[in-house]
Design a protein around this motif. Structure first.
Motif, PDB file in Angstrom:
ATOM      1  N   VAL A  34      -1.666  10.906  -4.308  1.00  0.00           N
ATOM      2  CA  VAL A  34      -1.947  11.837  -5.301  1.00  0.00           C
ATOM      3  C   VAL A  34      -3.040  11.347  -6.501  1.00  0.00           C
ATOM      4  O   VAL A  34      -3.790  11.958  -7.047  1.00  0.00           O
ATOM      5  CB  VAL A  34      -0.908  12.655  -5.898  1.00  0.00           C
ATOM      6  CG1 VAL A  34      -0.135  12.033  -7.121  1.00  0.00           C
ATOM      7  CG2 VAL A  34      -1.478  13.843  -6.594  1.00  0.00           C
ATOM      8  N   PHE A  35      -3.027  10.000  -6.649  1.00  0.00           N
ATOM      9  CA  PHE A  35      -3.655   9.252  -7.573  1.00  0.00           C
ATOM     10  C   PHE A  35      -4.940   9.020  -7.012  1.00  0.00           C
ATOM     11  O   PHE A  35      -5.994   8.357  -7.659  1.00  0.00           O
ATOM     12  CB  PHE A  35      -2.912   7.982  -8.018  1.00  0.00           C
ATOM     13  CG  PHE A  35      -1.920   8.319  -8.989  1.00  0.00           C
ATOM     14  CD1 PHE A  35      -2.050   8.327 -10.416  1.00  0.00           C
ATOM     15  CD2 PHE A  35      -0.486   8.297  -8.427  1.00  0.00           C
ATOM     16  CE1 PHE A  35      -0.950   8.594 -11.049  1.00  0.00           C
ATOM     17  CE2 PHE A  35       0.345   8.555  -9.431  1.00  0.00           C
ATOM     18  CZ  PHE A  35       0.123   8.744 -10.713  1.00  0.00           C
ATOM     19  N   PHE A  36      -5.373   9.131  -5.506  1.00  0.00           N
ATOM     20  CA  PHE A  36      -6.613   8.767  -4.874  1.00  0.00           C
ATOM     21  C   PHE A  36      -7.701   9.478  -5.608  1.00  0.00           C
ATOM     22  O   PHE A  36      -7.666  10.735  -5.714  1.00  0.00           O
ATOM     23  CB  PHE A  36      -6.424   8.731  -3.409  1.00  0.00           C
ATOM     24  CG  PHE A  36      -5.596   7.859  -2.734  1.00  0.00           C
ATOM     25  CD1 PHE A  36      -4.995   6.723  -3.507  1.00  0.00           C
ATOM     26  CD2 PHE A  36      -5.241   7.566  -1.673  1.00  0.00           C
ATOM     27  CE1 PHE A  36      -4.219   5.775  -2.901  1.00  0.00           C
ATOM     28  CE2 PHE A  36      -4.609   6.733  -0.658  1.00  0.00           C
ATOM     29  CZ  PHE A  36      -3.961   5.832  -1.650  1.00  0.00           C
ATOM     30  N   THR A  90      -9.839   2.044 -12.683  1.00  0.00           N
ATOM     31  CA  THR A  90      -8.859   1.470 -11.701  1.00  0.00           C
ATOM     32  C   THR A  90      -8.878   1.637 -10.612  1.00  0.00           C
ATOM     33  O   THR A  90      -9.355   2.921 -10.049  1.00  0.00           O
ATOM     34  CB  THR A  90      -7.263   1.982 -12.325  1.00  0.00           C
ATOM     35  OG1 THR A  90      -7.107   1.666 -13.582  1.00  0.00           O
ATOM     36  CG2 THR A  90      -6.374   1.108 -11.339  1.00  0.00           C
ATOM     37  N   VAL A  91      -9.172   0.730  -9.673  1.00  0.00           N
ATOM     38  CA  VAL A  91      -9.434   0.632  -8.302  1.00  0.00           C
ATOM     39  C   VAL A  91      -8.342  -0.061  -7.224  1.00  0.00           C
ATOM     40  O   VAL A  91      -7.933  -0.898  -7.623  1.00  0.00           O
ATOM     41  CB  VAL A  91     -11.061  -0.048  -7.982  1.00  0.00           C
ATOM     42  CG1 VAL A  91     -11.517   0.016  -6.636  1.00  0.00           C
ATOM     43  CG2 VAL A  91     -11.906   0.474  -9.025  1.00  0.00           C
ATOM     44  N   LEU A  92      -8.169   0.839  -6.089  1.00  0.00           N
ATOM     45  CA  LEU A  92      -7.261   0.129  -5.116  1.00  0.00           C
ATOM     46  C   LEU A  92      -8.114  -0.444  -4.014  1.00  0.00           C
ATOM     47  O   LEU A  92      -9.099   0.182  -3.460  1.00  0.00           O
ATOM     48  CB  LEU A  92      -6.356   1.160  -4.723  1.00  0.00           C
ATOM     49  CG  LEU A  92      -5.276   0.980  -3.538  1.00  0.00           C
ATOM     50  CD1 LEU A  92      -4.231   0.189  -4.162  1.00  0.00           C
ATOM     51  CD2 LEU A  92      -4.870   2.240  -2.837  1.00  0.00           C
ATOM     52  N   VAL A  93      -7.933  -1.645  -3.857  1.00  0.00           N
ATOM     53  CA  VAL A  93      -8.767  -2.475  -2.709  1.00  0.00           C
ATOM     54  C   VAL A  93      -7.795  -2.856  -1.714  1.00  0.00           C
ATOM     55  O   VAL A  93      -6.684  -3.423  -1.839  1.00  0.00           O
ATOM     56  CB  VAL A  93      -9.629  -3.777  -3.494  1.00  0.00           C
ATOM     57  CG1 VAL A  93     -10.329  -4.234  -2.309  1.00  0.00           C
ATOM     58  CG2 VAL A  93     -10.309  -3.221  -4.500  1.00  0.00           C
ATOM     59  N   ARG A  94      -8.087  -2.512  -0.485  1.00  0.00           N
ATOM     60  CA  ARG A  94      -7.370  -2.774   0.671  1.00  0.00           C
ATOM     61  C   ARG A  94      -8.478  -3.155   2.062  1.00  0.00           C
ATOM     62  O   ARG A  94      -9.430  -2.710   2.002  1.00  0.00           O
ATOM     63  CB  ARG A  94      -6.697  -1.588   1.053  1.00  0.00           C
ATOM     64  CG  ARG A  94      -7.334  -0.329   1.366  1.00  0.00           C
ATOM     65  CD  ARG A  94      -6.331   0.899   1.510  1.00  0.00           C
ATOM     66  NE  ARG A  94      -7.120   2.166   1.820  1.00  0.00           N
ATOM     67  CZ  ARG A  94      -7.268   2.724   2.806  1.00  0.00           C
ATOM     68  NH1 ARG A  94      -7.033   2.094   4.075  1.00  0.00           N
ATOM     69  NH2 ARG A  94      -7.894   3.865   2.910  1.00  0.00           N
ATOM     70  N   PHE A  96       0.868  -1.270  -0.105  1.00  0.00           N
ATOM     71  CA  PHE A  96      -0.004   0.054  -0.078  1.00  0.00           C
ATOM     72  C   PHE A  96       0.784   1.270   0.009  1.00  0.00           C
ATOM     73  O   PHE A  96       0.422   2.252  -0.579  1.00  0.00           O
ATOM     74  CB  PHE A  96      -1.086   0.082   0.987  1.00  0.00           C
ATOM     75  CG  PHE A  96      -1.848   1.326   1.336  1.00  0.00           C
ATOM     76  CD1 PHE A  96      -2.871   1.365   0.356  1.00  0.00           C
ATOM     77  CD2 PHE A  96      -1.668   2.170   2.226  1.00  0.00           C
ATOM     78  CE1 PHE A  96      -3.671   2.286   0.469  1.00  0.00           C
ATOM     79  CE2 PHE A  96      -2.318   3.126   2.103  1.00  0.00           C
ATOM     80  CZ  PHE A  96      -3.403   3.264   1.258  1.00  0.00           C
ATOM     81  N   SER A  97       2.057   1.091   0.490  1.00  0.00           N
ATOM     82  CA  SER A  97       2.820   2.359   0.703  1.00  0.00           C
ATOM     83  C   SER A  97       3.544   2.779  -0.674  1.00  0.00           C
ATOM     84  O   SER A  97       4.022   3.927  -0.877  1.00  0.00           O
ATOM     85  CB  SER A  97       4.065   2.199   1.692  1.00  0.00           C
ATOM     86  OG  SER A  97       4.964   1.010   1.292  1.00  0.00           O
ATOM     87  N   LEU A 114      -8.884   5.255  -8.635  1.00  0.00           N
ATOM     88  CA  LEU A 114      -7.712   6.032  -8.930  1.00  0.00           C
ATOM     89  C   LEU A 114      -7.843   6.777 -10.162  1.00  0.00           C
ATOM     90  O   LEU A 114      -8.416   6.395 -11.125  1.00  0.00           O
ATOM     91  CB  LEU A 114      -6.452   5.089  -8.878  1.00  0.00           C
ATOM     92  CG  LEU A 114      -6.204   4.139  -7.812  1.00  0.00           C
ATOM     93  CD1 LEU A 114      -5.102   3.140  -8.204  1.00  0.00           C
ATOM     94  CD2 LEU A 114      -6.094   4.866  -6.518  1.00  0.00           C
ATOM     95  N   HIS A 115      -7.170   7.948 -10.069  1.00  0.00           N
ATOM     96  CA  HIS A 115      -6.929   9.089 -11.387  1.00  0.00           C
ATOM     97  C   HIS A 115      -6.098   8.214 -12.394  1.00  0.00           C
ATOM     98  O   HIS A 115      -4.874   7.388 -11.841  1.00  0.00           O
ATOM     99  CB  HIS A 115      -6.288  10.101 -10.977  1.00  0.00           C
ATOM    100  CG  HIS A 115      -7.193  11.079 -10.243  1.00  0.00           C
ATOM    101  ND1 HIS A 115      -8.320  11.553 -10.687  1.00  0.00           N
ATOM    102  CD2 HIS A 115      -6.931  11.590  -8.952  1.00  0.00           C
ATOM    103  CE1 HIS A 115      -8.671  12.295  -9.463  1.00  0.00           C
ATOM    104  NE2 HIS A 115      -8.020  12.362  -8.418  1.00  0.00           N
ATOM    105  N   PHE A 116      -6.370   8.395 -13.765  1.00  0.00           N
ATOM    106  CA  PHE A 116      -5.447   7.791 -14.392  1.00  0.00           C
ATOM    107  C   PHE A 116      -4.142   8.935 -14.637  1.00  0.00           C
ATOM    108  O   PHE A 116      -4.169   9.997 -14.300  1.00  0.00           O
ATOM    109  CB  PHE A 116      -6.095   7.761 -15.885  1.00  0.00           C
ATOM    110  CG  PHE A 116      -7.113   6.998 -16.233  1.00  0.00           C
ATOM    111  CD1 PHE A 116      -6.954   5.503 -16.178  1.00  0.00           C
ATOM    112  CD2 PHE A 116      -8.448   7.196 -16.090  1.00  0.00           C
ATOM    113  CE1 PHE A 116      -7.963   4.600 -16.469  1.00  0.00           C
ATOM    114  CE2 PHE A 116      -9.436   6.338 -16.323  1.00  0.00           C
ATOM    115  CZ  PHE A 116      -8.895   4.905 -16.430  1.00  0.00           C
ATOM    116  N   ASP A 117      -3.124   8.234 -15.133  1.00  0.00           N
ATOM    117  CA  ASP A 117      -1.826   8.887 -15.351  1.00  0.00           C
ATOM    118  C   ASP A 117      -1.844  10.174 -15.841  1.00  0.00           C
ATOM    119  O   ASP A 117      -1.362  11.202 -15.508  1.00  0.00           O
ATOM    120  CB  ASP A 117      -0.665   8.177 -15.971  1.00  0.00           C
ATOM    121  CG  ASP A 117       0.568   8.868 -15.961  1.00  0.00           C
ATOM    122  OD1 ASP A 117       1.114   8.880 -15.067  1.00  0.00           O
ATOM    123  OD2 ASP A 117       0.832   9.188 -17.220  1.00  0.00           O
TER     124      ASP A 117
END
Length: 287
Positions: free
Chosen positions: A107-109, A151-155, A101-102, A166-169
């Motif tokens: 900034v992409f959240f 794109t999704v960050l799952v934790r 996760f680190s 997440l934001h795209f690049d």
């Protein structure tokens, strides 16, 4: 209660699929909100689309999307043409990879959502949650959510999971460009030691309950006062200005008194200008 689900589908990693539901993790519905009224009649007003040249009201059936290719020159798109570009959804949140996760720059959240088990999927859900928690990783997944492939960050979070879009690049502006004008300075000695002392004395734990939305609270008080026939006088906000003497301000902040008082034995304070870094080509990525 988690409330009504915004999306239902499957969280899939490998050949294992778990039925899940997506719920909003943040909401602004509790904020004070106003309606726009006609001052003369007290009636609510409504918005209408108006032709910028003729000022005629344009009804919904006569509205189309246009992409400007030149000054006042547009390529027109019909609703069905735009609808055809929306990716087809199979209601599946597919895990692509697992990462610490680190490693994810926040900034992409984009937006956080609570992910919960749905339709008797609790056992599989808990298995996925605990496997990620004990492995100290988060999952990078993709799914069609709200008409776009995201794109999704799952934790793991508490008893459940948090899915953060997440934001795209290309959507994230370059941090290098944003910080390009910051001078290359090196601070050391007493000045840095005092600043570190201030940080240490103010170190605590994050508790969102201790932070107030002063503007919303002021609006609520204003509404209450209006209803009770009271008037509220504006409070004068003290001006904040840059310190004319940085060392003096640091010592006062740390509780050391005036800079003229006796000082602890430290290295001499310096703030030296470093040679300008060689300019590098701009990049989109943060960092």
């Amino acid at each position: 209660m988690a409330g009504r689900a915004l999306w239902k589908g499957f969280l899939k990693f490998g050949e294992v699929a778990c039925p899940v539901a997506l719920h909003s993790a943040a909401s602004s519905s509790e904020r004070v909100s106003f309606n726009t009224l006609n001052r003369k009649t007290g009636n609510r007003v409504k918005r209408e689309f108006v032709d910028a040249v003729t000022y005629d009201v344009v009804e919904r059936d006569d509205q189309v999307k246009g992409y400007e290719v030149d000054d006042n020159l547009y390529v027109v798109f019909e609703p069905d043409e735009i609808a055809a570009t929306i990716p087809q959804s199979d209601k599946t949140l597919r895990v692509q990879t697992y990462v610490p996760f680190s490693e994810i720059d926040d900034v992409f959240f984009d937006k956080p959502y609570y992910l919960t088990p749905d339709r008797f999927g609790a056992e599989t859900f808990v298995l996925i949650r605990d496997a990620m928690r004990q492995s100290k990783v988060a999952a990078i997944a993709q799914a069609v959510l709200f008409r776009r492939l995201r794109t999704v960050l799952v934790r793991a979070h508490g008893d459940g999971l948090i899915a953060t879009t997440l934001h795209f690049d290309y959507e994230v502006r370059s941090a290098r460009e944003a910080f390009a004008e910051i001078p290359k300075l090196k601070i050391e000695g007493e000045m840095l030691e005092i600043a570190k002392h201030i940080v240490k004395t103010k170190t605590g734990e994050f508790d969102p309950k201790t932070f107030d939305d002063r503007y919303d609270a002021a609006l609520a008080e204003l509404v209450k006062a209006k209803m009770e026939g009271r008037t509220i006088t504006s409070k004068k906000v003290p001006k904040t200005e840059p310190a004319s003497n940085l060392m003096e301000a640091l010592r006062m902040s740390a509780g050391f008194g005036s800079a003229r008082a006796s000082k602890p034995a430290t290295k001499r304070t310096t703030a030296t200008q470093q040679p300008a870094a060689t300019k590098t080509p701009s990049r989109r990525k943060a960092g």
